[in-house]
Design a protein around this motif. Structure first.
Motif, short mmCIF file in Angstrom:
data_model
loop_
_atom_site.label_atom_id
_atom_site.label_comp_id
_atom_site.label_asym_id
_atom_site.label_seq_id
_atom_site.Cartn_x
_atom_site.Cartn_y
_atom_site.Cartn_z
N ILE A 93 51.17 -19.37 11.53
CA ILE A 93 51.90 -20.48 12.14
C ILE A 93 53.20 -20.75 11.39
O ILE A 93 54.27 -20.96 11.98
CB ILE A 93 51.02 -21.74 12.19
N LYS A 94 53.13 -20.73 10.06
CA LYS A 94 54.34 -20.97 9.26
C LYS A 94 55.35 -19.84 9.44
O LYS A 94 56.56 -20.08 9.53
CB LYS A 94 53.96 -21.12 7.78
N THR A 95 54.86 -18.60 9.50
CA THR A 95 55.76 -17.46 9.73
C THR A 95 56.42 -17.57 11.10
O THR A 95 57.62 -17.32 11.25
CB THR A 95 54.98 -16.14 9.62
N LEU A 96 55.64 -17.95 12.12
CA LEU A 96 56.19 -18.11 13.47
C LEU A 96 57.22 -19.24 13.51
O LEU A 96 58.21 -19.15 14.24
CB LEU A 96 55.06 -18.39 14.46
N PHE A 97 57.02 -20.28 12.72
CA PHE A 97 57.99 -21.38 12.66
C PHE A 97 59.34 -20.88 12.13
O PHE A 97 60.40 -21.21 12.69
CB PHE A 97 57.44 -22.49 11.76
N ILE A 98 59.32 -20.07 11.07
CA ILE A 98 60.57 -19.53 10.53
C ILE A 98 61.22 -18.58 11.53
O ILE A 98 62.45 -18.58 11.71
CB ILE A 98 60.32 -18.82 9.19
N ILE A 99 60.41 -17.74 12.20
CA ILE A 99 60.95 -16.84 13.23
C ILE A 99 61.62 -17.64 14.34
O ILE A 99 62.70 -17.27 14.84
CB ILE A 99 59.82 -15.96 13.79
N THR A 100 61.01 -18.76 14.73
CA THR A 100 61.60 -19.60 15.77
C THR A 100 62.95 -20.16 15.32
O THR A 100 63.90 -20.24 16.12
CB THR A 100 60.64 -20.75 16.12
N LEU A 101 63.07 -20.51 14.05
CA LEU A 101 64.36 -20.97 13.53
C LEU A 101 65.40 -19.86 13.61
O LEU A 101 66.57 -20.11 13.93
CB LEU A 101 64.21 -21.46 12.09
N PHE A 102 65.00 -18.63 13.30
CA PHE A 102 65.89 -17.47 13.44
C PHE A 102 66.46 -17.40 14.85
O PHE A 102 67.66 -17.19 15.05
CB PHE A 102 65.13 -16.18 13.12
N ILE A 103 65.58 -17.55 15.85
CA ILE A 103 65.99 -17.41 17.25
C ILE A 103 66.85 -18.58 17.69
O ILE A 103 67.84 -18.41 18.41
CB ILE A 103 64.74 -17.27 18.14
N ILE A 104 66.49 -19.80 17.27
CA ILE A 104 67.27 -20.97 17.65
C ILE A 104 68.68 -20.89 17.09
O ILE A 104 69.66 -21.25 17.76
CB ILE A 104 66.55 -22.26 17.17
N VAL A 105 68.81 -20.40 15.86
CA VAL A 105 70.14 -20.22 15.28
C VAL A 105 70.95 -19.23 16.10
O VAL A 105 72.15 -19.43 16.34
CB VAL A 105 70.01 -19.74 13.81
N ARG A 106 70.31 -18.16 16.57
CA ARG A 106 71.02 -17.18 17.39
C ARG A 106 71.53 -17.80 18.69
O ARG A 106 72.63 -17.48 19.15
CB ARG A 106 70.11 -15.99 17.71
N GLY A 107 70.73 -18.67 19.30
CA GLY A 107 71.14 -19.27 20.56
C GLY A 107 72.04 -20.47 20.42
O GLY A 107 72.45 -21.05 21.44
N THR A 108 72.38 -20.85 19.19
CA THR A 108 73.14 -22.08 18.97
C THR A 108 74.51 -21.85 18.37
O THR A 108 75.51 -22.41 18.85
CB THR A 108 72.35 -23.03 18.03
N LEU A 109 74.60 -21.02 17.34
CA LEU A 109 75.83 -20.92 16.55
C LEU A 109 76.68 -19.73 16.99
O LEU A 109 76.15 -18.69 17.41
CB LEU A 109 75.50 -20.77 15.06
N PRO A 110 78.01 -19.85 16.90
CA PRO A 110 78.89 -18.70 17.18
C PRO A 110 78.93 -17.75 16.00
O PRO A 110 78.52 -18.10 14.89
CB PRO A 110 80.26 -19.36 17.41
N MET A 157 60.87 -11.24 6.30
CA MET A 157 61.59 -12.31 5.60
C MET A 157 61.03 -13.68 5.96
O MET A 157 61.00 -14.58 5.13
CB MET A 157 63.08 -12.24 5.93
N SER A 158 60.56 -13.84 7.20
CA SER A 158 59.91 -15.10 7.58
C SER A 158 58.62 -15.29 6.81
O SER A 158 58.31 -16.41 6.35
CB SER A 158 59.65 -15.12 9.09
N ALA A 159 57.86 -14.20 6.65
CA ALA A 159 56.61 -14.29 5.89
C ALA A 159 56.89 -14.59 4.42
O ALA A 159 56.19 -15.40 3.79
CB ALA A 159 55.83 -12.99 6.03
N VAL A 160 57.91 -13.95 3.83
CA VAL A 160 58.27 -14.21 2.44
C VAL A 160 58.71 -15.66 2.26
O VAL A 160 58.35 -16.32 1.27
CB VAL A 160 59.38 -13.23 1.99
N THR A 161 59.49 -16.18 3.21
CA THR A 161 59.91 -17.58 3.14
C THR A 161 58.71 -18.52 3.18
O THR A 161 58.65 -19.51 2.44
CB THR A 161 60.86 -17.90 4.31
N ALA A 162 57.75 -18.21 4.06
CA ALA A 162 56.54 -19.03 4.13
C ALA A 162 55.75 -18.99 2.83
O ALA A 162 55.19 -20.00 2.39
CB ALA A 162 55.67 -18.57 5.30
N LEU A 163 55.70 -17.82 2.19
CA LEU A 163 54.96 -17.70 0.93
C LEU A 163 55.65 -18.42 -0.21
O LEU A 163 55.01 -19.09 -1.03
CB LEU A 163 54.79 -16.22 0.57
N LEU A 164 56.98 -18.31 -0.30
CA LEU A 164 57.71 -18.86 -1.44
C LEU A 164 57.93 -20.36 -1.33
O LEU A 164 57.95 -21.06 -2.35
CB LEU A 164 59.06 -18.15 -1.57
#
Length: 337
Positions: free
Chosen positions: A279-296, A247-254
Motif C-alpha cells: 500500500i505504501k509503495t502504491l501510494f508513492i507510485i500514485t504520486l509519481f503519476i499525479i506529478v506527471r499529469g500536473t506539472l510541465p 524507487m517507490s519501494a525504497v522510499t517506503a522502506l527508508l
C-alpha cells in the motif's frame, strides 16, 4: 550426495528468481494500465476501456504487439552493444529487487549494505544508457544518451547525500534494520525536507515527468532509445517502470516505515506485512503519476541548475544540521551523566 545438494541449491535459486521476476513483470504490465487510467481521470477523458473488462487486457495486447513486431537494426550501428544495452538495462532493473524486503525476513538477500547495493546498481544504469545512445550511430540517440547520463549523475549525487541523513539517524545501511528503527515514528516526519528531496530526485533518477528530458519529443525525437523497436524498446520500457516501482519501494522502506502498520487499530499479525508495504509503495507510485499529469516539463538548464545548485547544497546542509543535532544531544547526555 554433494552433487545432489549442489543441484538442489541451484534449483532453489532459480525458483526464487522466477518467483521474484514473474510478479514484478505482472506489476510492471498493470502499472502501465493504472497510470493510463489515473491520467485519464485527472484529465477528464477515457482511458483504456475496450480491450477486456475496463481495459484489463490492454497491457497484454501491448506486450503481444511489441513481441510480434519486427526488430529493426540500424545499418551502421555497433550491433553487439546495440543489442546488449536494453538487456543490461532490464537486468539491472531486476537485480535491484534482490535486497528489497517486503516483510520481516521476506527477502532473497538481507545483507548489511543493502542500500549501497541499490544505489550502486542505479549508478550502473548510466553506462547502459550511454551504450544505447552511442551504439545506435545516431546524433539524436547520442545526444539523448549524453543528456540522460548527465541528468542521472547530477541527481544521483543528491540522492546519495540524502541517504547519509538516514544513516546518521538509524546507524545502519540495512533495509530491515532501518524499518525496525521506525517502529515509533516514520522518518518522513523528522526528516521531511530530506524525504521531499529524495522523492524529487527519484523522479529525475527514473527520467519521469517533469524531468523526462532524455525523451523530449520536440528536440530529440525519443532520446537514447530512438533507434530501438519491438523487444529492444520493450526492455527499456519495462526497465523504466520497474525502476519506478523499485524507487517507490525504497522510499517506503527508508521514510514510510516499510511494513510497519501506521496505526495499532488491527493486531499486526492479522494483516500480512507485505500488504502494508504494498500500500505504501502504491501510494508513492500514485504520486509519481499525479506529478506527471500536473506539472510541465523543465528546461534542461533548469534541470541541471536544480540538481547542482539547489538540491546538492540543500542535502549537504541538512546532513550537517542533523549531524550537529546528534553530536550536541550526545554531548548533553554525557554532561547529564
Amino acid at each position: 550426495m554433494f552433487t545432489n545438494y549442489y543441484t538442489f541449491f541451484i534449483l532453489e535459486v532459480i525458483l526464487s528468481f522466477v518467483a521474484l521476476i514473474l510478479p514484478l513483470l505482472l506489476a510492471v504490465a498493470f502499472l502501465t494500465l493504472y497510470e493510463r487510467q489515473l491520467l485519464a481521470a485527472l484529465q477528464r477523458r477515457q482511458g483504456p476501456n475496450i480491450v477486456g473488462f475496463y481495459g484489463l487486457f490492454q497491457p497484454i495486447a501491448d506486450g503481444l504487439k511489441l513481441l510480434l513486431k519486427e526488430s529493426i537494426l540500424p545499418t551502421r550501428a555497433n550491433l553487439l552493444i546495440f543489442i546488449l544495452s536494453p538487456v543490461f538495462t532490464f537486468g539491472l532493473a531486476l537485480a535491484g529487487w534482490i535486497v528489497i524486503p517486503s516483510g520481516d525476513g521476506e527477502t532473497l538477500c538481507d545483507f548489511h549494505l543493502g542500500t549501497l547495493y541499490t544505489f550502486a546498481l542505479s549508478s550502473l544504469g548510466v553506462h547502459t544508457v550511454i551504450m544505447a545512445g552511442w551504439s545506435s550511430n545516431s546524433k539524436y540517440a547520442f545526444l539523448g544518451g549524453l543528456r540522460s547520463a548527465a541528468q542521472m549523475i547530477s541527481y544521483e549525487v543528491s540522492l546519495g547525500v540524502t541517504l547519509l541523513s538516514v544513516l546518521l539517524i538509524t546507524g545502519t545501511l540495512n533495509y530491515s534494520t532501518i524499518v525496525e528503527s521506525q517502529e515509533k515514528i516514520w522518518l518522513s516526519l523528522p526528516l521531511f525536507p530530506i524525504f521531499s528531496i529524495f522523492f524529487i530526485t527519484a523522479l529525475a533518477e527514473t527520467n519521469r515527468h517533469p524531468f523526462d528530458l532524455p525523451e523530449a519529443e520536440a528536440e530529440l525525437v525519443s532520446g537514447y532509445n530512438v533507434e530501438y523497436s519491438a523487444m529492444g524498446f520493450a526492455l527499456f520500457f519495462l526497465a523504466e517502470y520497474s525502476n519506478i516501482i523499485l524507487m517507490s519501494a525504497v522510499t517506503a522502506l527508508l521514510f514510510l516505515g516499510g511494513w510497519q502498520a501506521p496505526f495499532d487499530i488491527f493486531p499486526f499479525n492479522i494483516i500480512p506485512q507485505s500488504i502494508y508495504f504494498g500500500i505504501k509503495t502504491l501510494f508513492i507510485i500514485t504520486l509519481f503519476i499525479i506529478v506527471r499529469g500536473t506539472l510541465p516539463r523543465y528546461r534542461y538548464d533548469q534541470l541541471m541548475r536544480l540538481g547542482w545548485k539547489v538540491f546538492l547544497p540543500l542535502s549537504l546542509g541538512f546532513v550537517s544540521f542533523y549531524a550537529s543535532i546528534l553530536i550536541s544531544s550526545n554531548s548533553l547526555v554525557e554532561i547529564v551523566r
